[in-house]
Design an enzyme around this catalytic site. Structure first.
Site, PDB file in Angstrom:
ATOM      1  N   LYS A  47       0.843  -1.210   0.000  1.00 23.24           N
ATOM      2  CA  LYS A  47       0.000   0.000   0.000  1.00 23.24           C
ATOM      3  C   LYS A  47       0.872   1.252   0.000  1.00 23.24           C
ATOM      4  O   LYS A  47       0.606   2.212  -0.718  1.00 23.24           O
ATOM      5  CB  LYS A  47      -0.921   0.013   1.237  1.00 23.24           C
ATOM      6  CG  LYS A  47      -2.045  -1.014   1.175  1.00 23.24           C
ATOM      7  CD  LYS A  47      -2.818  -1.042   2.493  1.00 23.24           C
ATOM      8  CE  LYS A  47      -3.574  -2.332   2.651  1.00 23.24           C
ATOM      9  NZ  LYS A  47      -4.190  -2.509   3.966  1.00 23.24           N
ATOM     10  N   GLN A  91      -3.916  -1.467  10.032  1.00 19.62           N
ATOM     11  CA  GLN A  91      -3.816  -2.802   9.433  1.00 19.62           C
ATOM     12  C   GLN A  91      -4.373  -3.857  10.391  1.00 19.62           C
ATOM     13  O   GLN A  91      -3.967  -3.928  11.547  1.00 19.62           O
ATOM     14  CB  GLN A  91      -2.349  -3.103   9.077  1.00 19.62           C
ATOM     15  CG  GLN A  91      -2.154  -4.430   8.357  1.00 19.62           C
ATOM     16  CD  GLN A  91      -2.860  -4.486   7.003  1.00 19.62           C
ATOM     17  OE1 GLN A  91      -2.830  -3.537   6.231  1.00 19.62           O
ATOM     18  NE2 GLN A  91      -3.514  -5.605   6.717  1.00 19.62           N
ATOM     19  N   ASP A 114     -10.773   3.016   4.721  1.00 15.66           N
ATOM     20  CA  ASP A 114     -11.154   1.597   4.627  1.00 15.66           C
ATOM     21  C   ASP A 114     -12.665   1.399   4.784  1.00 15.66           C
ATOM     22  O   ASP A 114     -13.159   0.291   4.611  1.00 15.66           O
ATOM     23  CB  ASP A 114     -10.471   0.794   5.751  1.00 15.66           C
ATOM     24  CG  ASP A 114      -9.186   0.125   5.292  1.00 15.66           C
ATOM     25  OD1 ASP A 114      -9.065  -0.149   4.077  1.00 15.66           O
ATOM     26  OD2 ASP A 114      -8.324  -0.134   6.147  1.00 15.66           O
TER      27      ASP A 114
END
Ligand code: NAP
Length: 271
Positions: A47, A91, A114
């Site tokens: 990412k 994460q 997200d």
């Protein structure tokens, strides 16, 4: 026809890079990474690499496995209040002693690229506009759009009901006026239901979709990605037997995976 997620993703990424090159202000991504899980480290590295490639400033904040929950919550507060930071990623998975719920609820919805926070999830299910759509389902729709595959009025069968893929996928297909059926591990007659689908989206992590369940008009989207007993990357669909039968199919790898990254980068640029 094979839906080439890699090629579509590359085009989107180049477009985002050009767009950012023309802009005065740039997005700024903060990533929180806890522990030493090798897969998480690879995801975060990928990412960061992609974000920096398109011109996004990126910082990774790394913590050991035994970090105190309060340290993470305080860091998120600090990032929320830092007006230079436009996007926050935490994460997953987190170690068991850290409450995933508390961490998610702490992230500012305006920086939640997200789409994990209750506000964004709630907006999505209420038919309101979330600040960001979840990356994988949004990536799937971007891929369908890239090939002009009509969704409205189609029967879409989503296999899997996780918060990050199955449920938001179903909601986003519904927003596009598909007729949606959601299946999961307790679904009876899964095979018969899949047979009625125009569009199948499988997000399970096991071999589920076989050629006897599809027909020549089927659109088959394989979100699953895992290693088989020989260590090879594979998906939920038996690609070799299903591909010759159906109208459209995504490969694994090279299908939904790269679209997820492209979609996440769209969210970061939007931030
Ligand atoms: P997850 O949280 O483990 O959810 C899996 C879902 O599959 C659950 O809803 C489960 O049902 C259902 N399921 C399990 N066995 C089943 C069966 N035999 N028949 C029907 N449904 C069954 O997984 P996830 O996070 O959604 O991820 C799913 C897959 O997608 C994984 O392989 C993951 O690696 C992959 N993935 C790929 C991307 C990408 O970018 N390509 C992104 C995210 C995830 P229950 O709810 O009843 O347990």
């Amino acid at each position: 026809m094979i839906l080439d997620g890699k090629a579509v993703s590359d085009r989107i990424i180049e477009g985002l890079k050009e767009e950012l090159a023309k802009r005065g202000s740039k997005p700024y991504l903060a990533v929180i990474l806890v522990g030493n899980d090798p897969a998480s480290r690879v995801y975060v590295r990928n990412k960061k690499k992609k974000a920096e490639y398109i011109g996004v400033k990126t910082d990774i904040f790394e913590y050991p496995d035994d970090v105190d929950e309060s340290v993470i919550l305080n860091k998120i507060d600090e990032l929320n209040n830092n007006s230079e930071i436009t996007a926050i990623l935490v994460q997953m998975p987190l170690p068991a002693h850290i409450s995933k719920e508390k961490v998610i609820c702490k992230i500012s919805p305006q920086k939640d690229v997200d789409c994990f926070t209750p506000e964004n999830v709630g907006r999505l299910s209420a038919g309101l506009e979330p600040y960001f759509y979840p990356a994988t389902p949004q990536g799937v729709l971007m891929l369908l759009d890239a090939y002009n595959i009509e969704v409205e009025g189609k029967h879409a069968v989503v296999i899997g009901r996780s918060n990050i893929v199955g449920k938001p996928m179903a909601q986003m297909l519904l927003r596009r006026n598909a007729t949606v059926t959601i299946c999961h591990s307790k679904t009876k007659n899964l095979e018969d239901i899949i047979k009625t689908a125009d569009i199948v989206v499988s997000a399970v992590g096991k071999k589920i979709v076989r050629c006897k369940m599809v027909c020549k008009k089927s659109v088959v989207i394989d979100v699953g990605i895992y290693r088989d007993s020989n260590g090879n990357l594979t998906g939920d669909v038996d690609f070799n037997e299903v591909e010759p039968v159906v109208e459209y199919i995504t490969p694994v790898p090279g299908g939904v995976g790269p679209m997820t990254i492209a979609s996440l980068m769209c969210n970061i640029v939007k931030s």
